[in-house]
Enzyme design. Sequence first.
Site, PDB file in Angstrom:
ATOM      1  N   TYR A  16       1.299 -37.150  30.498  1.00 52.22           N
ATOM      2  CA  TYR A  16       2.673 -37.657  30.692  1.00 52.22           C
ATOM      3  C   TYR A  16       3.597 -37.243  29.541  1.00 52.22           C
ATOM      4  CZ  TYR A  16      -0.347 -40.783  33.396  1.00 52.22           C
ATOM      5  OH  TYR A  16      -1.312 -41.297  34.219  1.00 52.22           O
ATOM      6  N   TYR A 144      -0.536 -49.633  40.525  1.00 48.14           N
ATOM      7  CA  TYR A 144      -0.929 -48.328  39.976  1.00 48.14           C
ATOM      8  C   TYR A 144      -2.346 -48.025  40.457  1.00 48.14           C
ATOM      9  CZ  TYR A 144      -2.339 -44.502  37.051  1.00 48.14           C
ATOM     10  OH  TYR A 144      -2.807 -43.277  36.644  1.00 48.14           O
ATOM     11  N   ASP A 249      -8.588 -52.662  44.090  1.00 52.14           N
ATOM     12  CA  ASP A 249      -8.750 -51.702  43.006  1.00 52.14           C
ATOM     13  C   ASP A 249      -8.955 -52.509  41.717  1.00 52.14           C
ATOM     14  OD1 ASP A 249      -8.503 -49.923  40.947  1.00 52.14           O
ATOM     15  OD2 ASP A 249      -6.710 -48.918  41.728  1.00 52.14           O
ATOM     16  N   LYS A 278     -13.192 -47.207  34.532  1.00 54.77           N
ATOM     17  CA  LYS A 278     -12.867 -47.623  33.162  1.00 54.77           C
ATOM     18  C   LYS A 278     -14.050 -48.244  32.412  1.00 54.77           C
ATOM     19  CE  LYS A 278      -7.943 -47.341  33.205  1.00 54.77           C
ATOM     20  NZ  LYS A 278      -7.066 -47.432  34.367  1.00 54.77           N
TER      21      LYS A 278
HETATM   22  C1  LIG Z   1      -6.693 -46.345  35.391  1.00 53.78           C
HETATM   23  C2  LIG Z   1      -6.596 -46.790  36.805  1.00 53.78           C
HETATM   24  C3  LIG Z   1      -6.826 -45.914  37.880  1.00 53.78           C
HETATM   25  C4  LIG Z   1      -7.103 -44.445  37.673  1.00 53.78           C
HETATM   26  O1  LIG Z   1      -8.279 -44.206  36.990  1.00 53.78           O
HETATM   27  P1  LIG Z   1      -8.501 -42.781  36.266  1.00 53.78           P
HETATM   28  O2  LIG Z   1      -9.888 -42.859  35.752  1.00 53.78           O
HETATM   29  O3  LIG Z   1      -7.469 -42.694  35.204  1.00 53.78           O
HETATM   30  O4  LIG Z   1      -8.320 -41.738  37.309  1.00 53.78           O
HETATM   31  C5  LIG Z   1      -6.757 -46.416  39.157  1.00 53.78           C
HETATM   32  N1  LIG Z   1      -6.477 -47.709  39.382  1.00 53.78           N
HETATM   33  C6  LIG Z   1      -6.266 -48.593  38.380  1.00 53.78           C
HETATM   34  C7  LIG Z   1      -5.985 -50.022  38.701  1.00 53.78           C
HETATM   35  C8  LIG Z   1      -6.293 -48.156  37.065  1.00 53.78           C
HETATM   36  O5  LIG Z   1      -6.031 -49.025  36.068  1.00 53.78           O
END
Ligand SMILES: *Cc1c(COP(=O)(O)O)cnc(C)c1O
Length: 423
Positions: A16, A144, A249, A278
């Site tokens: 970014y 996101y 998610d 993560k």
């Molecule tokens: C960080 C994140 C993603 C994307 O994960 P990457 O490993 O960066 O591709 C998707 N959804 C949420 C909620 C996130 O915090």
Amino acid sequence: MTDDLAFDAAHVWHPYTARFTAAPQHKIVAAKGIWLTLEDGRQMIDAMSSWWCAAFGHAPEPLVRALQAQAATLPHVMFGGLTHRPAIELTRRLVRALPEGLDQVFYSDSGSVAVEVAVKMAVQAQLAQGRRGRTRLATARGGYHGDTWTAMSLCDPEAGMHAHFGSAIAPQHFVARPPVAYGADWPEDDRRNGLAEVEALFERHGAQIAAFILEPIVQGASGMHFHHPAYLRGLRALCDRHDIALIFDEIATGFSRTGSDFALHRAGVVPDILCLGKALTGGMMSLAATVATRDLAGRVGALMHGPTFMANPLACAVAAAAMDLWQGHDWSAEARRIEAQLTQELAPARGFAGVADVRCLGGIGVIEMKAPLPLAPIHRFCAQTGVWLRPFGRVLYAMPPLTIGPDDLSRVTAAMRTIAGGL
Ligand SMILES: *Cc1c(COP(=O)(O)O)cnc(C)c1O
């Protein structure tokens, strides 16, 4: 500037960030526990957990040992037609930790791809049942879900990347950000709690919608908003009624970050598909998982996805060790301890002229400003004060490793108050 930083500025693309104008000022040479070490020997507390993944501190010993042992025997093998112990051991641990029924695990390399895979699962399951029109997705604003194409299309249309890619981004159905905050009273009136809008969308366009995706409880990288668990229960009921798959998610919220094992436990809701990433590997390797219910997986048929490095044994071995570390301690209690301290120590910022809101949940502390924050002076201040923070837009936040102690956390909140006060 050192030679290395100059070379980096000239050639290395950072996330970014425009080329040639905003190169990093700091080169990190080591990461251990909560500490990042700069080349000149100075140290900073990693109050970002390196984009939220180093939840148990950097480089925990058992994870490093698991990586070394795995590297010595089976660093990688293709996953098509073959399997291996690290994948099996990791899956055992995930299935044990997740709600009953969520037990069909698909591995990929990153969170964004885990979201793409979730969408593929949902769409394939709908089409396989003869529901030919159900290829679009629904979500709430303020989300996101990652940087790949479909994931981007599901991010908040304003905070996300829609403006940079125009009509190249697939149009999806959006409802308002869940309007009732976590901890607020839940109004039973569906027009006020946001569920009437979801119902109206499903009634009008349900025949086109394969799935609804949401970050439960905490909408992270698009603004750090915390919503009421009852919204998730209402959403579950509406998805059931309209045969729409529910995708949670939990790439950011999983593994105790919000003060419960997974955010879904705060609502008692089981989605059809769950995305994890993560902290899954304790922040050491890139790995993500998309977990479906037996029922949904059975309807998909052969899922048409298969990354080259799927279920990489190094990543799976580290993740299995991370899951043991996670299960071996009450990290949710640590997150709640952190929440109490963040709440107390960030409260004074509420009175600052530039501050719009202060909110904390689990191991997440947010100071929302009225205007965007400038990164370069903040990064200089970070190295001086020994606390690494990287705000986005108007949102200054900390998501420290859950291992952080009270004194170090006070250094983080002091740095945040200083930044919020205008440095
Ligand atoms: C960080 C994140 C993603 C994307 O994960 P990457 O490993 O960066 O591709 C998707 N959804 C949420 C909620 C996130 O915090």
